[in-house]
Structure formats: C-alpha cells, structure tokens
Design a protein around this motif. Structure first.
Motif, short mmCIF file in Angstrom:
data_model
loop_
_atom_site.label_atom_id
_atom_site.label_comp_id
_atom_site.label_asym_id
_atom_site.label_seq_id
_atom_site.Cartn_x
_atom_site.Cartn_y
_atom_site.Cartn_z
N GLY A 1 0.93 -1.11 0.02
CA GLY A 1 0.03 -0.02 0.03
C GLY A 1 0.76 1.11 0.08
N LEU A 2 1.94 1.27 0.81
CA LEU A 2 2.69 2.43 0.75
C LEU A 2 3.87 2.53 -0.25
N ALA B 1 -13.49 -6.18 11.96
CA ALA B 1 -14.72 -5.84 12.70
C ALA B 1 -15.80 -5.42 11.75
N ALA B 2 -15.52 -5.21 10.50
CA ALA B 2 -16.49 -4.89 9.42
C ALA B 2 -17.59 -6.01 9.35
N LEU B 3 -17.14 -7.11 9.91
CA LEU B 3 -18.28 -8.44 9.66
C LEU B 3 -19.48 -8.36 10.74
N SER B 4 -19.14 -7.61 11.84
CA SER B 4 -20.45 -7.96 12.70
C SER B 4 -20.90 -6.43 12.70
N PRO B 5 -22.24 -6.27 12.75
CA PRO B 5 -23.19 -5.07 13.24
C PRO B 5 -22.63 -4.52 14.52
N ARG B 6 -22.15 -5.31 15.31
CA ARG B 6 -21.52 -4.81 16.73
C ARG B 6 -20.20 -3.82 16.55
N THR B 7 -19.69 -4.36 15.42
CA THR B 7 -18.19 -3.61 15.56
C THR B 7 -18.07 -2.69 14.07
N ALA B 8 -19.06 -2.91 13.34
CA ALA B 8 -18.80 -2.27 11.93
C ALA B 8 -18.47 -0.75 12.01
N HIS B 9 -18.90 -0.02 12.91
CA HIS B 9 -18.97 1.32 13.38
C HIS B 9 -17.23 1.58 13.41
N LEU B 10 -16.66 0.85 13.95
CA LEU B 10 -14.96 0.85 14.05
C LEU B 10 -14.41 1.19 12.85
N VAL B 11 -14.91 0.52 11.61
CA VAL B 11 -14.21 0.67 10.34
C VAL B 11 -14.84 1.63 9.31
N HIS B 12 -16.09 2.32 9.92
CA HIS B 12 -16.88 3.12 9.12
C HIS B 12 -16.10 4.19 8.25
N GLY B 13 -16.03 4.16 6.96
CA GLY B 13 -15.37 5.05 6.39
C GLY B 13 -14.04 4.38 5.83
N MET B 14 -13.74 3.21 6.00
CA MET B 14 -12.83 2.62 5.57
C MET B 14 -12.77 2.61 3.83
N GLU B 15 -13.76 2.54 3.24
CA GLU B 15 -14.05 2.52 1.86
C GLU B 15 -13.54 4.05 1.16
N ARG B 16 -13.20 4.84 1.93
CA ARG B 16 -12.70 6.14 1.43
C ARG B 16 -11.41 6.20 1.60
N ALA B 17 -10.44 5.17 2.08
CA ALA B 17 -9.06 5.16 2.05
C ALA B 17 -8.68 4.93 0.61
N ASP B 18 -7.51 5.10 0.31
CA ASP B 18 -6.61 4.61 -0.81
C ASP B 18 -6.03 3.29 -0.83
N SER B 19 -5.39 2.99 0.24
CA SER B 19 -4.84 1.62 0.35
C SER B 19 -5.27 0.81 1.89
N ILE B 20 -5.41 -0.30 1.85
CA ILE B 20 -5.48 -1.07 3.08
C ILE B 20 -4.68 -2.06 3.30
N ALA C 1 -3.26 -6.69 0.38
CA ALA C 1 -3.24 -5.42 0.31
C ALA C 1 -4.42 -4.79 -0.66
N LEU C 2 -5.26 -4.09 -0.34
CA LEU C 2 -6.19 -3.60 -1.15
C LEU C 2 -6.35 -2.17 -1.31
N LEU C 3 -6.36 -1.93 -2.76
CA LEU C 3 -6.33 -0.70 -3.23
C LEU C 3 -7.68 -0.18 -3.91
N ALA C 4 -7.77 1.11 -3.75
CA ALA C 4 -9.03 1.95 -4.25
C ALA C 4 -8.62 1.77 -5.80
N GLN C 5 -7.51 2.08 -6.28
CA GLN C 5 -7.11 2.11 -7.68
C GLN C 5 -6.20 1.09 -7.80
N PRO C 6 -6.74 -0.15 -8.23
CA PRO C 6 -5.73 -1.36 -8.31
C PRO C 6 -4.91 -1.27 -9.37
#
Ligand SMILES: Cc1ncc(COP(=O)(O)O)c(C=O)c1O
Length: 511
Positions: A182-183, A304-323, A340-345
């Motif tokens: 990612g970096l 954390a995205a997998l459970s509705p109990r913790t999904a808020h912790l990664v809210h906004g993750m889809e706005r990152a450039d790389s993970i 490694a996941l990229l918004a622009q692969p």
C-alpha cells in the motif's frame, strides 16, 4: 550458406536423437543412482503427515502451548548434512516426530499472544493442496488456476468487508508486506504529484522527503515498510493525544495544513494493545480536504466490518486509498497470508511491474498476473486457503466466529473486573483485553510493573496458556487476544485462572 545451414540442422537433430537414445537405452545412464527418483514413493511421505494430523489436532485443546521440557528434542535436528539421504519417508517421519513434540501450539485455542489465528479445517486442507499442485502464482502463463483463484479470493475479501467492487489488490506474505504494498503505491502517487516516476527515477528525483503522518498507534510494521521503501522508519510524524497513543485529530489536520504539500496518512484500524481504532471517517475527511493519500493498517481490525456490533469501528474505510490486512490472523488461514487492497488497483502494476525483460508479460497484458502487482515475483498460490475457507464457512460463518470472539473478550473483561487481584486497563472494543495483576497490597507503579514483567515471563515458561506483555500508558500489562476459531469460554476462563495462580506465586517470590 544454405548447405552449411542444412548440415548444421541435420547435425543438431542427430545429436538430439542420440541423446534421447542414450537416455532411453544406455544402461550406464539408467543405472546411475538417483535417490530422488528411485527411493521414494511420492505419496507415502504425505501419508505420514496425514496420519499425524489427527492426534496433533486433537491434542491442541489440552497440551501445554509451549512445553519447555520437550524443547530439548530440538537438538536432534542438528546432525551433519547426510551424504546419502535416508529417503523421504524417514526424513518426514523424523520431522513430524520432532515437530509435533516441540511446536508452539499457536494454532490451538489457548494461544492468546500477539494476534494469531489458527487454521480452519478447509484452509488447512487447501494449504496442503497448494503444495500438492505447487503452482507459481506469478502470472496467468505460469498458472491460470492460481490466478483465477486469486481473482476470486480478492473479490470475496472486498465483498466480505464491504468494499466496493471497483477495489482490487494482491495477496502478499503478511501485513508487513501489505503495508509495504500500500505504501509503495502511495509513494508512486506522491512522486506523480511532482511529475516523477519513482519506480524508474527513484525517490532522489523528487528531492524531498515524503511526509507521513499517523497517530501513536502506528505499528512497527508500517515503519518497517517505510524503512524498506527508503523513506526511513523515522519518517512518521506522530500526532498523539496522550501516552496511550490515541490520535490527536486536530493536531494531524493542523500539521497537514502547515505542510501544504502532498502527504500520506497512516490510519490504524485495530491496535495491538487494546484493539482500539483511530477515527477512520475523520481521517478520510482530512485526507479529502488536504489531498493526502490515506493508508489504513487494518491487519486484524478489518474484520470488525463483519459484525454489526463493531462495523462502526471501520466506518469510512471505503474512503481510504489503500488498506493492509492479514488473512493469517482473524480469517484463520495458515501463514503466510496477508492482503493489500487498493481503491485504484491499477496502481499496483505501476509500482510493481518489471518492464524490460522480453520473456515477461507487461502488467497490462492478458498474460500478466499478481507477480507484477505485488512485491514478490515467483509466489505460492496462497489464494487457495482463502478461497476454500470462505467457500466452506461463508460470510455468516465468519460473522459468527468474530462475534464469538467479541463475546469471549467481554467475558474475559468481566472476569477481570470481578477478580480482586486483577485490573483491566482499557475498554474492550474488539477482541483484546488489556489487564494487569494487581494484588490489594501493592500500589507502587514500579513494583506493579516489575511484578507483571515477572508474571509475563512466568506465563511463557509455564506454557499452559500463552500471552504477551506490553506497556500501556507506561503500565506493564498482559494483552490476551482472541482470534482463534477453536477458542472457547473454557479457554478464556482457564486463562484468567492461570494468570491469577501464577500472579499469586510471583507476588510471593522476591524479585
Ligand atoms: C496492526 C498490525 N499491523 C501489522 C502487523 C504485522 O503483521 P505481520 O506479522 O503479518 O506482518 C501486525 C501484527 O500483529 C499488526 O497487529
């Protein structure tokens, strides 16, 4: 000239047929001993591992995680390199024997150290298949199968954690390599802002240092990635609000405004001491406002995205450039498995393509593959365990597992709160409990730190359960993490019992 060419062709073809003839018919060649071809049946060594599997796997629940007495057996490995080998069956039997006796039971339910998942049955079997097929997942030309499985595994991983289907990525050996990947893309983007292709011209052509900002949760692995990329691990400007390392959002924003140049933000989605998160949405807002690249280190926190109990912790993750993330942690597939996941692969091909070798495809040609989209070239088909485990247990299976771990962490937190000689040091947002042993008659912070340091060492020597220590805001703490699919309530309770027992013992022993 023509006559010479004809003669050469005839000569070449007769030399080739002579060699064929010799190989097929010459007794001296066929009689030459070749232990690899002659000694071994290809399947029997596999059977030896298979036969050991049942006993080993069923022992995971009861045996010591680390049996120090058994480690003496490691000496048996150190004999001289054999001139004549013993054959595959004997060699593998020897390794199985020593390995099952001395291995750390890190794939078992009582290993709470670091953040280490086990290996689901489907993932483990697919990992064996990976070796059976021995594919080079470099390109479609080297393996259509491995490339296709990797395509699907990456699509599924994005879908599993709720990322848009325009995202893509690459499977790598670990989260460290995912951070690196990612970096590296961030670095390529940063060079572009100055009209420089850093993959060809190097960082020197930009003539300045790439600014990198993060909170105090930044993991050494992200620093290591920066170190490997030539930015230096000290490139990170840390904006921490307190001694715990919580992000100071406004300080980071202010610093970026003052810099007023292209920069990279590293957001931390799941830190190792207590499983806390930087506020991802705030970071995404800042990155958008300041035109910065947002990279998230979500090694285990991504799940954390997998459970509705913790999904808020990664809210906004889809706005990152790389993970950057790991499958060998909470997805419970065998090592080595990061992604490694990229918004622009398409950035991966720019950062990792290998132009100039005529026998290799270019990243945009149909024969290309993941060897041109990540740091490794030749690589094992590490997508197989990911595909198999997701196919076997599905989104709901993984949601259930994550929620079981969330429950176990809360249960352990309650047990700690109820125990008169334990102190919980942090909230438990995810799957890690940060605690220390604190007998009623010890108040002094130095003595408590010393006591817990000795308790941490005792825990690893005792070996019945396993957890590591950390410094949490200057206080020495244990930080058991629950990410193994086998871990049950019984194991979590047992951990607390053992910590209290050993804590009492250590407290009564002089330092
Ligand atoms: C937040 C975070 N990032 C990165 C890493 C590095 O992971 P790996 O050991 O797979 O390289 C870890 C490991 O625990 C981690 O917790």
């Amino acid at each position: 000239m023509q006559a010479v060419a004809l003669w050469t062709a005839q000569a070449n073809s007769s030399v080739a047929s002579l060699i064929d003839h010799l190989i097929d018919h010459d007794d001296r060649l066929t009689a030459m001993p070749d232990p690899i071809r002659d000694l071994d049946d290809a399947v029997e060594p596999l059977n030896i591992v298979h036969e050991a599997a049942d006993g080993y796997l069923s022992s995971l629940a009861d045996r010591k995680v680390r049996d120090i007495a058994a480690l003496a057996r490691l000496g048996d490995l150190h004999h001289a390199l054999p001139a004549d080998g013993v054959g595959g069956q004997k060699a593998v039997a020897e390794l199985v024997d020593i390995g099952t006796a001395t291995a750390t039971l890190s794939s078992g339910p009582r290993f709470f150290h670091f953040v280490i998942g086990g290996s689901t049955p489907a993932a483990m079997a697919a990992d064996w298949l990976t070796s059976l097929l021995d594919q080079n997942a470099f390109s479609r030309a080297s393996s259509d199968f491995a490339s296709a499985v990797e395509d699907v595994a990456l699509e599924w991983l994005c879908e599993l954690v709720g990322l848009p289907d325009t995202w893509g990525g690459a499977l790598v050996g670990s989260a460290t390599f995912a951070n690196f990947t990612g970096l590296a893309c961030a670095t390529h983007w940063w060079g572009e802002q100055y009209g420089v292709d850093v993959t060809g011209q190097g960082l020197v052509a930009v003539g300045r240092r790439m600014p990198v900002l993060s909170g105090g949760y930044v993991h050494p692995s992200a620093r290591k990635a920066l170190q490997m990329l030539g930015h230096g691990r000290d490139a990170v400007q840390v904006c921490a609000a307190d001694a715990i390392g919580r992000l100071d959002v406004s300080a980071l924003d202010r610093q970026l405004a003052e810099l007023d140049e292209p920069a990279v933000i590293i957001g931390n989605a799941g830190e190792v001491n207590a499983g806390d998160f930087d506020p991802i949405s705030d970071l995404a807002d800042i990155a958008e406002r300041r035109g910065a690249w947002l990279h998230l280190d979500a090694s285990f926190g991504i799940f954390a995205a997998l459970s509705p109990r913790t999904a808020h912790l990664v809210h906004g993750m889809e706005r990152a450039d790389s993970i950057a993330a790991d499958a060998h942690k909470w997805l419970n597939v065998p090592y080595e498995s990061g992604f490694a996941l990229l918004a622009q692969p398409q950035r991966l091909g720019h950062a990792f393509g290998m132009p100039g070798a005529p026998y290799l495809p270019s990243p945009d040609s149909p024969g290309a593959g993941y060897g041109l989209f990540g740091p490794e070239s030749s690589r094992r088909a590490r997508a197989l365990p990911i595909w198999a485990t997701l196919q076997a247990y599905g989104r709901e299976g993984y949601r259930a597992m994550v929620e079981r771990h969330l429950d176990l962490a809360q249960r352990m937190a309650d047990l700690v709160d109820d125990a008169p000689d334990l102190e919980r040091l942090a909230e438990v947002p995810l799957c890690i409990v940060c605690l220390r042993y604190r007998p009623a008659d010890v108040d002094d912070e130095d003595r408590l730190n010393d006591l817990n340091r000795r308790l941490g060492a005792e825990l690893l020597t005792d070996g019945r359960v396993y957890a590591g220590t950390t410094l949490y805001g200057g206080r020495l703490a244990l930080r058991p993490a629950m990410t193994n699919w086998r871990t049950s309530k019984h194991d979590a309770d047992f951990f607390v019992d053992v910590v209290r027992e050993l804590g009492g013992r250590v407290a009564h022993r002089s330092p």
